[in-house]
Motif scaffolding. Structure first.
Motif, PDB file in Angstrom:
ATOM      1  N   ASP A  85      60.935  95.854  89.972  1.00 61.73           N
ATOM      2  CA  ASP A  85      61.498  94.691  90.668  1.00 61.73           C
ATOM      3  C   ASP A  85      61.145  93.483  89.800  1.00 61.73           C
ATOM      4  N   ALA A  86      61.865  93.328  88.706  1.00 56.92           N
ATOM      5  CA  ALA A  86      61.484  92.405  87.630  1.00 56.92           C
ATOM      6  C   ALA A  86      61.229  90.978  88.107  1.00 56.92           C
ATOM      7  N   ILE A  87      62.102  90.424  88.915  1.00 60.56           N
ATOM      8  CA  ILE A  87      61.956  89.023  89.329  1.00 60.56           C
ATOM      9  C   ILE A  87      60.670  88.839  90.136  1.00 60.56           C
ATOM     10  N   ASP A 119      74.108  83.055  83.265  1.00 54.86           N
ATOM     11  CA  ASP A 119      75.288  83.798  83.705  1.00 54.86           C
ATOM     12  C   ASP A 119      76.122  84.186  82.496  1.00 54.86           C
ATOM     13  N   PRO A 120      76.253  85.444  82.174  1.00 59.91           N
ATOM     14  CA  PRO A 120      75.608  86.573  82.829  1.00 59.91           C
ATOM     15  C   PRO A 120      74.128  86.654  82.415  1.00 59.91           C
ATOM     16  N   PRO A 121      73.286  87.283  83.250  1.00 61.17           N
ATOM     17  CA  PRO A 121      71.878  87.408  82.886  1.00 61.17           C
ATOM     18  C   PRO A 121      71.713  88.339  81.688  1.00 61.17           C
ATOM     19  N   PRO A 122      70.676  88.111  80.905  1.00 56.74           N
ATOM     20  CA  PRO A 122      70.450  89.002  79.760  1.00 56.74           C
ATOM     21  C   PRO A 122      70.040  90.395  80.231  1.00 56.74           C
ATOM     22  N   VAL A 123      70.149  91.343  79.346  1.00 60.94           N
ATOM     23  CA  VAL A 123      69.730  92.713  79.634  1.00 60.94           C
ATOM     24  C   VAL A 123      68.203  92.716  79.763  1.00 60.94           C
ATOM     25  N   LEU A 124      67.685  93.407  80.756  1.00 56.28           N
ATOM     26  CA  LEU A 124      66.250  93.428  81.003  1.00 56.28           C
ATOM     27  C   LEU A 124      65.473  93.887  79.776  1.00 56.28           C
ATOM     28  N   ARG A 125      65.998  94.860  79.059  1.00 58.06           N
ATOM     29  CA  ARG A 125      65.314  95.360  77.856  1.00 58.06           C
ATOM     30  C   ARG A 125      65.098  94.219  76.856  1.00 58.06           C
ATOM     31  N   ALA A 138      61.138  83.871  80.992  1.00 55.79           N
ATOM     32  CA  ALA A 138      61.826  85.157  81.156  1.00 55.79           C
ATOM     33  C   ALA A 138      62.456  85.261  82.544  1.00 55.79           C
ATOM     34  N   ARG A 139      61.706  84.848  83.563  1.00 56.77           N
ATOM     35  CA  ARG A 139      62.222  84.906  84.927  1.00 56.77           C
ATOM     36  C   ARG A 139      63.420  83.982  85.107  1.00 56.77           C
ATOM     37  N   VAL A 140      63.331  82.783  84.570  1.00 56.83           N
ATOM     38  CA  VAL A 140      64.443  81.831  84.666  1.00 56.83           C
ATOM     39  C   VAL A 140      65.665  82.377  83.933  1.00 56.83           C
ATOM     40  N   ASP A 141      65.456  82.975  82.764  1.00 55.20           N
ATOM     41  CA  ASP A 141      66.577  83.578  82.034  1.00 55.20           C
ATOM     42  C   ASP A 141      67.276  84.639  82.879  1.00 55.20           C
TER      43      ASP A 141
END
Length: 141
Positions: free
Chosen positions: A63-65, A98-104, A90-93
């Motif tokens: 649950d990254a955020i 939009d669109p959000p970056p890939v989590l990796r 990182a959280r703000v990104d």
């Protein structure tokens, strides 16, 4: 003392930090006393730091955020403002782009930024753990 290493070959927490984490976990699981906010911050920060330095963060962020927010708050409580700033970015990104970056990609940014950080994270965590241990001992005597 573990050395600063940007290659991912992190040697682990300092002995004082590991000892305090074990005490916090024992307290939490036994129910013998309440775990303080500071102890929760130490545990959260150490788990996050361990995952990031060991290059296992992607697998830990289910649950990254929420996890980034909790880690950011924990590092702030401990006084590690550069680490908290990296996590905030990182959280703000992830939440405001939009669109959000890939989590990796975000995780790679975090791991690299924390590995390159000039902040003495391991020492600050050990100092904070030592302070918590002294405070708990003082309450018991």
């Amino acid at each position: 003392m573990p050395s600063k290493d940007t290659t991912g070959n992190w040697e682990g927490h300092q002995p004082a930090t590991s000892a305090r984490l074990l005490d916090v976990m024992t307290t939490a699981t036994s129910g013998s006393a309440k775990v303080s906010r500071s102890e929760k911050a130490l545990f959260t920060a150490c788990e996050f730091w361990d995952s990031a330095r060991s290059r296992n963060l992607l697998g830990q962020l289910t649950d990254a955020i929420t996890q980034l927010r909790a880690a950011e708050a924990s590092f702030t409580v401990i006084g590690l403002t550069q680490v908290a700033s990296v996590l905030r970015r990182a959280r703000v990104d992830l939440t405001e782009t939009d669109p959000p970056p890939v989590l990796r990609d975000v995780v790679e940014y975090i791991e690299k930024s924390l590995g390159d950080s000039g902040e003495p994270v391991d020492q600050v965590l050990a100092d904070f753990a030592g302070e918590l241990a002294r405070n708990r001992l003082a309450r018991l005597t």
